[in-house]
Design a protein around this motif. Structure first.
Motif, mmCIF file in Angstrom:
data_model
loop_
_atom_site.group_PDB
_atom_site.id
_atom_site.type_symbol
_atom_site.label_atom_id
_atom_site.label_comp_id
_atom_site.label_asym_id
_atom_site.label_seq_id
_atom_site.Cartn_x
_atom_site.Cartn_y
_atom_site.Cartn_z
ATOM 1 N N GLN A 181 34.695 75.528 88.247
ATOM 2 C CA GLN A 181 35.961 75.390 88.957
ATOM 3 C C GLN A 181 37.111 75.662 87.999
ATOM 4 O O GLN A 181 37.066 75.283 86.830
ATOM 5 N N ALA A 182 38.154 76.348 88.469
ATOM 6 C CA ALA A 182 39.326 76.646 87.654
ATOM 7 C C ALA A 182 40.466 77.075 88.566
ATOM 8 O O ALA A 182 40.273 77.338 89.763
ATOM 9 N N GLU A 183 41.676 77.130 88.008
ATOM 10 C CA GLU A 183 42.818 77.593 88.792
ATOM 11 C C GLU A 183 42.654 79.062 89.174
ATOM 12 O O GLU A 183 42.996 79.466 90.283
ATOM 13 N N TYR A 184 42.149 79.852 88.235
ATOM 14 C CA TYR A 184 41.905 81.274 88.496
ATOM 15 C C TYR A 184 40.538 81.656 87.943
ATOM 16 O O TYR A 184 40.149 81.214 86.862
ATOM 17 N N VAL A 185 39.819 82.478 88.695
ATOM 18 C CA VAL A 185 38.511 82.956 88.281
ATOM 19 C C VAL A 185 38.528 84.485 88.311
ATOM 20 O O VAL A 185 38.868 85.090 89.323
ATOM 21 N N TYR A 186 38.196 85.092 87.177
ATOM 22 C CA TYR A 186 38.177 86.553 87.057
ATOM 23 C C TYR A 186 36.748 87.005 86.765
ATOM 24 O O TYR A 186 36.064 86.433 85.917
ATOM 25 N N TYR A 187 36.324 88.051 87.463
ATOM 26 C CA TYR A 187 34.986 88.591 87.285
ATOM 27 C C TYR A 187 35.083 89.950 86.592
ATOM 28 O O TYR A 187 35.848 90.819 87.027
ATOM 29 N N TYR A 188 34.316 90.127 85.529
ATOM 30 C CA TYR A 188 34.328 91.376 84.784
ATOM 31 C C TYR A 188 32.979 92.071 84.948
ATOM 32 O O TYR A 188 31.933 91.485 84.677
ATOM 33 N N GLU A 189 33.025 93.323 85.390
ATOM 34 C CA GLU A 189 31.787 94.079 85.531
ATOM 35 C C GLU A 189 31.226 94.466 84.173
ATOM 36 O O GLU A 189 30.022 94.422 83.953
ATOM 37 N N VAL A 190 32.132 94.828 83.243
ATOM 38 C CA VAL A 190 31.687 95.190 81.903
ATOM 39 C C VAL A 190 31.299 93.906 81.159
ATOM 40 O O VAL A 190 32.087 92.979 81.019
ATOM 41 N N GLY A 191 30.073 93.834 80.724
ATOM 42 C CA GLY A 191 29.599 92.640 80.032
ATOM 43 C C GLY A 191 29.120 91.550 80.969
ATOM 44 O O GLY A 191 28.582 90.541 80.513
ATOM 45 N N ASP A 192 29.334 91.735 82.273
ATOM 46 C CA ASP A 192 28.854 90.780 83.270
ATOM 47 C C ASP A 192 29.314 89.359 82.947
ATOM 48 O O ASP A 192 28.525 88.421 82.867
ATOM 49 N N SER A 193 30.632 89.184 82.754
ATOM 50 C CA SER A 193 31.190 87.894 82.364
ATOM 51 C C SER A 193 32.138 87.357 83.431
ATOM 52 O O SER A 193 32.645 88.107 84.270
ATOM 53 N N ILE A 194 32.385 86.047 83.380
ATOM 54 C CA ILE A 194 33.327 85.379 84.266
ATOM 55 C C ILE A 194 34.331 84.615 83.402
ATOM 56 O O ILE A 194 33.932 83.874 82.497
ATOM 57 N N LEU A 195 35.627 84.798 83.661
ATOM 58 C CA LEU A 195 36.678 84.084 82.950
ATOM 59 C C LEU A 195 37.232 82.992 83.859
ATOM 60 O O LEU A 195 37.668 83.263 84.980
ATOM 61 N N LEU A 196 37.205 81.738 83.381
ATOM 62 C CA LEU A 196 37.765 80.599 84.102
ATOM 63 C C LEU A 196 39.043 80.205 83.384
ATOM 64 O O LEU A 196 39.008 79.819 82.210
ATOM 65 N N HIS A 197 40.174 80.264 84.073
ATOM 66 C CA HIS A 197 41.470 80.032 83.432
ATOM 67 C C HIS A 197 42.213 78.899 84.137
ATOM 68 O O HIS A 197 42.353 78.888 85.356
ATOM 69 N N GLY A 198 42.661 77.921 83.344
ATOM 70 C CA GLY A 198 43.461 76.828 83.891
ATOM 71 C C GLY A 198 42.612 75.699 84.433
ATOM 72 O O GLY A 198 41.968 75.847 85.470
ATOM 73 N N GLN A 199 42.605 74.552 83.726
ATOM 74 C CA GLN A 199 41.841 73.371 84.143
ATOM 75 C C GLN A 199 40.404 73.736 84.502
ATOM 76 O O GLN A 199 39.886 73.367 85.552
ATOM 77 N N ALA A 200 39.769 74.463 83.626
ATOM 78 C CA ALA A 200 38.409 74.937 83.875
ATOM 79 C C ALA A 200 37.397 73.811 83.686
ATOM 80 O O ALA A 200 37.495 73.021 82.747
ATOM 81 N N THR A 201 36.419 73.757 84.600
ATOM 82 C CA THR A 201 35.359 72.758 84.546
ATOM 83 C C THR A 201 34.027 73.411 84.876
ATOM 84 O O THR A 201 33.937 74.204 85.811
ATOM 85 N N VAL A 202 33.002 73.073 84.091
ATOM 86 C CA VAL A 202 31.655 73.567 84.346
ATOM 87 C C VAL A 202 30.710 72.372 84.377
ATOM 88 O O VAL A 202 30.768 71.498 83.504
ATOM 89 N N LEU A 203 29.837 72.308 85.383
ATOM 90 C CA LEU A 203 28.811 71.264 85.509
ATOM 91 C C LEU A 203 27.442 71.915 85.399
ATOM 92 O O LEU A 203 27.166 72.907 86.073
ATOM 93 N N HIS A 204 26.591 71.344 84.526
ATOM 94 C CA HIS A 204 25.252 71.922 84.343
ATOM 95 C C HIS A 204 24.274 70.839 83.903
ATOM 96 O O HIS A 204 24.369 70.311 82.790
ATOM 97 N N LYS A 205 23.360 70.450 84.784
ATOM 98 C CA LYS A 205 22.277 69.525 84.473
ATOM 99 C C LYS A 205 22.755 68.261 83.755
ATOM 100 O O LYS A 205 22.248 67.892 82.702
ATOM 101 N N GLY A 206 23.748 67.614 84.302
ATOM 102 C CA GLY A 206 24.246 66.381 83.717
ATOM 103 C C GLY A 206 25.299 66.565 82.649
ATOM 104 O O GLY A 206 25.902 65.592 82.198
#
Length: 227
Positions: free
Chosen positions: A14-39
């Motif tokens: 979750q983030a204020e803005y999410v950008y998807y990049y085809e080159v490198g297959d990456s995701i940029l989470l900008h602004g109050q970014a949060t990631v949840l993964h297995k606890g």
């Protein structure tokens, strides 16, 4: 505020803005970014998820007045790690914290690099250990290499006892007990100042609680200490 999830990697973001990049297959989470993964929960001003490496990089940002905001935080169970930058591997569930700090077993560990090997083990490179909760500790034990087994011991070599970042004592090897039950061992010293005499305005520096605690059984113990 945008959010999403990845079933392949098994995490939510979750983030204020999410950008998807085809080159490198990456995701940029900008602004109050949060990631949840297995606890595990990672929070930061900005994160980059690199799909090919299966890795999340969390970092802080500078605001308009050049102040650092959104320092990365990694929370997992009762453990909280903070640093300038956090690299978290989603496959191995291991984190690397640059210029980080961790609070564990009533002590503060800080280091240039902190690597979590498992929920019970982490390694600190060019780090320190102290029970002082100040941002700039009055005293600490510094070591190039520290291995911590949570709830058991912290093993360091060599070790320098420092007051206000000044090295006063060197020993080649030391084991800090982190157990909470009764056991014999060297007392943890502290540092401060006191008046030269009662009511005096002048003061002097002192080391406190230098000594040893002896607990041979559950029925009696003995502590010898000096300032």
């Amino acid at each position: 505020l945008e959010s999403g999830s990845s079933q392949r990697e098994g995490f939510e973001y979750q983030a204020e803005y999410v950008y998807y990049y085809e080159v490198g297959d990456s995701i940029l989470l900008h602004g109050q970014a949060t990631v949840l993964h297995k606890g595990a929960k990672i929070e930061a001003a900005e994160m980059v998820f690199r799909r090919q490496l299966n890795q999340v990089e969390a970092r802080a940002l500078l605001d308009s007045s050049d102040r650092v905001i959104g320092r990365p935080v990694l929370r997992k169970g009762d453990e909280t790690l903070r640093g300038e930058r956090i690299l978290y591997d989603l496959e191995s569930e291991q984190g690397t914290i640059l210029s980080g700090q961790i609070y564990r077993d009533k002590g503060f560990y800080a280091g240039r690099v902190i690597q979590t090997r498992s929920p019970q083990e982490f390694h600190i490179h060019r780090g320190s250990y102290t029970t002082c909760d100040r941002e700039h500790p009055h005293f600490d034990f510094y070591s190039p290499k520290i291995k911590v087994l949570a709830g058991e011991v912290a093993i360091a070599r060599p070790v320098y006892f420092r007051i206000a970042k000044r090295r006063l004592l060197w020993i080649p090897f030391y084991v800090f007990s982190l157990r909470e039950d009764r056991q014999s061992g060297i007392l943890t010293p502290s540092f401060g100042n006191r008046p030269l005499r009662f009511g005096a305005g002048q003061s002097e520096w002192e080391l406190r609680n230098l000594g040893y605690y002896l607990a041979p059984n559950d029925y009696w113990d003995l502590a010898l200490s000096t300032d």
